[in-house]
Design a protein around this motif. Structure first.
Motif, PDB file in Angstrom:
ATOM      1  N   ILE A 147       0.840  -1.210   0.028  1.00  0.00           N
ATOM      2  CA  ILE A 147      -0.080  -0.004  -0.099  1.00  0.00           C
ATOM      3  C   ILE A 147       0.737   1.132  -0.037  1.00  0.00           C
ATOM      4  O   ILE A 147       1.671   1.367   0.768  1.00  0.00           O
ATOM      5  CB  ILE A 147      -0.815   0.044   1.330  1.00  0.00           C
ATOM      6  CG1 ILE A 147      -1.779  -0.922   1.292  1.00  0.00           C
ATOM      7  CG2 ILE A 147      -1.736   1.395   1.452  1.00  0.00           C
ATOM      8  CD1 ILE A 147      -2.920  -1.278   0.463  1.00  0.00           C
ATOM      9  N   ARG A 148       0.412   2.239  -0.901  1.00  0.00           N
ATOM     10  CA  ARG A 148       1.372   3.610  -0.880  1.00  0.00           C
ATOM     11  C   ARG A 148       0.377   4.669  -0.982  1.00  0.00           C
ATOM     12  O   ARG A 148      -0.564   4.540  -1.700  1.00  0.00           O
ATOM     13  CB  ARG A 148       2.157   3.588  -2.025  1.00  0.00           C
ATOM     14  CG  ARG A 148       3.162   4.583  -2.314  1.00  0.00           C
ATOM     15  CD  ARG A 148       3.793   4.679  -3.692  1.00  0.00           C
ATOM     16  NE  ARG A 148       3.082   4.368  -4.888  1.00  0.00           N
ATOM     17  CZ  ARG A 148       2.476   5.376  -5.438  1.00  0.00           C
ATOM     18  NH1 ARG A 148       2.549   6.554  -5.086  1.00  0.00           N
ATOM     19  NH2 ARG A 148       1.715   5.293  -6.577  1.00  0.00           N
ATOM     20  N   PRO A 149       0.510   5.432  -0.129  1.00  0.00           N
ATOM     21  CA  PRO A 149      -0.255   6.468  -0.388  1.00  0.00           C
ATOM     22  C   PRO A 149      -0.248   7.690  -1.633  1.00  0.00           C
ATOM     23  O   PRO A 149       1.207   7.715  -1.844  1.00  0.00           O
ATOM     24  CB  PRO A 149      -0.132   7.751   1.132  1.00  0.00           C
ATOM     25  CG  PRO A 149       1.433   7.170   1.434  1.00  0.00           C
ATOM     26  CD  PRO A 149       1.458   5.893   0.837  1.00  0.00           C
ATOM     27  N   ASP A 150      -1.326   8.248  -2.128  1.00  0.00           N
ATOM     28  CA  ASP A 150      -0.889   9.397  -3.180  1.00  0.00           C
ATOM     29  C   ASP A 150      -0.742  10.666  -2.546  1.00  0.00           C
ATOM     30  O   ASP A 150      -0.065  11.485  -3.332  1.00  0.00           O
ATOM     31  CB  ASP A 150      -2.112   9.478  -3.985  1.00  0.00           C
ATOM     32  CG  ASP A 150      -2.445   8.113  -4.518  1.00  0.00           C
ATOM     33  OD1 ASP A 150      -1.945   7.597  -5.551  1.00  0.00           O
ATOM     34  OD2 ASP A 150      -3.333   7.078  -4.030  1.00  0.00           O
ATOM     35  N   TYR A 151      -1.195  10.832  -1.177  1.00  0.00           N
ATOM     36  CA  TYR A 151      -1.091  12.341  -0.483  1.00  0.00           C
ATOM     37  C   TYR A 151      -0.608  12.017   0.684  1.00  0.00           C
ATOM     38  O   TYR A 151      -1.480  11.376   1.524  1.00  0.00           O
ATOM     39  CB  TYR A 151      -2.375  13.156  -0.576  1.00  0.00           C
ATOM     40  CG  TYR A 151      -3.076  12.861  -2.021  1.00  0.00           C
ATOM     41  CD1 TYR A 151      -2.675  13.995  -3.081  1.00  0.00           C
ATOM     42  CD2 TYR A 151      -3.819  12.233  -2.416  1.00  0.00           C
ATOM     43  CE1 TYR A 151      -3.070  13.973  -4.137  1.00  0.00           C
ATOM     44  CE2 TYR A 151      -4.530  12.139  -3.660  1.00  0.00           C
ATOM     45  CZ  TYR A 151      -4.183  13.034  -4.739  1.00  0.00           C
ATOM     46  OH  TYR A 151      -4.691  13.032  -5.782  1.00  0.00           O
ATOM     47  N   VAL A 152       0.368  12.799   1.101  1.00  0.00           N
ATOM     48  CA  VAL A 152       0.998  12.452   2.574  1.00  0.00           C
ATOM     49  C   VAL A 152       1.175  13.732   3.148  1.00  0.00           C
ATOM     50  O   VAL A 152       2.109  14.617   2.569  1.00  0.00           O
ATOM     51  CB  VAL A 152       2.458  11.706   2.366  1.00  0.00           C
ATOM     52  CG1 VAL A 152       3.017  11.483   3.881  1.00  0.00           C
ATOM     53  CG2 VAL A 152       2.174  10.231   1.847  1.00  0.00           C
ATOM     54  N   GLY A 153       0.809  13.924   4.420  1.00  0.00           N
ATOM     55  CA  GLY A 153       1.113  15.016   5.138  1.00  0.00           C
ATOM     56  C   GLY A 153       2.624  15.075   5.661  1.00  0.00           C
ATOM     57  O   GLY A 153       3.257  16.187   5.652  1.00  0.00           O
ATOM     58  N   LYS A 154       3.022  14.094   6.250  1.00  0.00           N
ATOM     59  CA  LYS A 154       4.315  14.126   6.888  1.00  0.00           C
ATOM     60  C   LYS A 154       4.999  12.433   6.764  1.00  0.00           C
ATOM     61  O   LYS A 154       4.042  11.825   7.200  1.00  0.00           O
ATOM     62  CB  LYS A 154       4.358  14.674   8.132  1.00  0.00           C
ATOM     63  CG  LYS A 154       5.766  14.825   8.678  1.00  0.00           C
ATOM     64  CD  LYS A 154       5.685  15.710   9.802  1.00  0.00           C
ATOM     65  CE  LYS A 154       7.128  15.998  10.647  1.00  0.00           C
ATOM     66  NZ  LYS A 154       7.916  16.911   9.872  1.00  0.00           N
ATOM     67  N   ASN A 155       6.026  12.403   6.211  1.00  0.00           N
ATOM     68  CA  ASN A 155       6.633  11.046   6.439  1.00  0.00           C
ATOM     69  C   ASN A 155       7.446  10.966   7.694  1.00  0.00           C
ATOM     70  O   ASN A 155       8.295  11.815   7.876  1.00  0.00           O
ATOM     71  CB  ASN A 155       7.613  10.832   5.210  1.00  0.00           C
ATOM     72  CG  ASN A 155       6.869  10.350   4.067  1.00  0.00           C
ATOM     73  OD1 ASN A 155       6.334   9.483   4.024  1.00  0.00           O
ATOM     74  ND2 ASN A 155       7.039  11.212   3.041  1.00  0.00           N
ATOM     75  N   ILE A 156       7.359  10.027   8.675  1.00  0.00           N
ATOM     76  CA  ILE A 156       7.893   9.947   9.942  1.00  0.00           C
ATOM     77  C   ILE A 156       8.312   8.689  10.182  1.00  0.00           C
ATOM     78  O   ILE A 156       7.764   7.647  10.599  1.00  0.00           O
ATOM     79  CB  ILE A 156       7.173  10.327  11.081  1.00  0.00           C
ATOM     80  CG1 ILE A 156       6.484  11.963  10.792  1.00  0.00           C
ATOM     81  CG2 ILE A 156       7.787  10.312  12.515  1.00  0.00           C
ATOM     82  CD1 ILE A 156       5.390  12.220  11.724  1.00  0.00           C
ATOM     83  N   PRO A 157       9.716   8.271   9.632  1.00  0.00           N
ATOM     84  CA  PRO A 157      10.303   7.037  10.081  1.00  0.00           C
ATOM     85  C   PRO A 157      10.217   6.860  11.519  1.00  0.00           C
ATOM     86  O   PRO A 157      10.708   7.718  12.487  1.00  0.00           O
ATOM     87  CB  PRO A 157      11.662   7.033   9.472  1.00  0.00           C
ATOM     88  CG  PRO A 157      11.749   8.195   8.793  1.00  0.00           C
ATOM     89  CD  PRO A 157      10.567   9.263   9.309  1.00  0.00           C
ATOM     90  N   THR A 158       9.625   5.700  11.752  1.00  0.00           N
ATOM     91  CA  THR A 158       9.377   5.299  13.316  1.00  0.00           C
ATOM     92  C   THR A 158      10.153   3.692  13.542  1.00  0.00           C
ATOM     93  O   THR A 158      10.444   3.153  12.771  1.00  0.00           O
ATOM     94  CB  THR A 158       8.125   5.097  13.792  1.00  0.00           C
ATOM     95  OG1 THR A 158       7.295   4.093  12.987  1.00  0.00           O
ATOM     96  CG2 THR A 158       7.113   6.444  13.523  1.00  0.00           C
TER      97      THR A 158
END
Length: 185
Positions: A147-158
């Protein structure tokens, strides 16, 4: 210990940017529909609808989807207790035909992808949209499904021990996004 990733003004700017991207990424706004995933995806979808209308003059369709009966983690096997607390059942509201629409599923945090898979399953019970897109406030990685988003507010590696908590005025009395350590609740 909680770390504030986005405060209320930053969250507002992030939603504004996503609204602009929705407008730019969808030529026919009359065929666009925003469908929030309960719980926090629904108020986010409402906010995005208002922002898209404010910026484009088009009112896009708005709906909500409940994924409770499509989740793969609510089953109880061998008489054992469920692995996680059982989710509340909420209503699906899709008061428009899906056929020919570009449906943007809206959620707060993208993690394993299982919630989105369940939302697509639930959505397809109501019709067959022309295409399905995904908008999320936070993509924290660790996908288990493609699954991959088309619109992302913020990428946060956790890390797997950390959690991302989105708090909204509508559900929590204030707007912020927090990063919680593995032992925080």
């Amino acid at each position: 210990m909680a770390k504030v990733l986005l405060d209320a003004p930053a969250l507002g700017r992030t939603l504004s940017r996503i609204a602009h991207e929705l407008i730019e990424g969808n030529e026919d706004l009359d065929a666009l529909a925003l469908v929030g995933i309960h719980t926090r995806g629904v108020p986010i979808a409402h906010r995005l609808q208002a922002l898209v209308e404010e910026r484009s003059g088009h009112t896009v369709e708005l709906g909500a989807v409940d994924i409770t009966f499509h989740r793969d983690d609510v089953l109880v096997r061998s008489g054992a207790a469920p692995l996680h607390p059982q989710p509340l059942v909420r209503g699906t509201e899709l008061d428009f035909p899906l056929e020919g629409k570009t449906v943007v599923l809206v959620d707060d945090v993208l993690f394993t992808g299982r919630t989105i898979r369940a939302a697509i399953d639930a959505l397809l019970e109501y019709g067959r949209p022309a295409r399905v897109q995904l908008a999320v406030l936070v993509d924290r990685g660790h996908r288990e499904l493609p699954i991959r988003p088309d619109y992302v507010g913020k990428n946060i590696p956790t890390s797997l021990t950390e959690r991302v908590r989105v708090e909204l005025d509508e559900t929590d009395g204030g707007d912020q996004i927090l990063l919680l350590g593995g032992d925080s609740r």
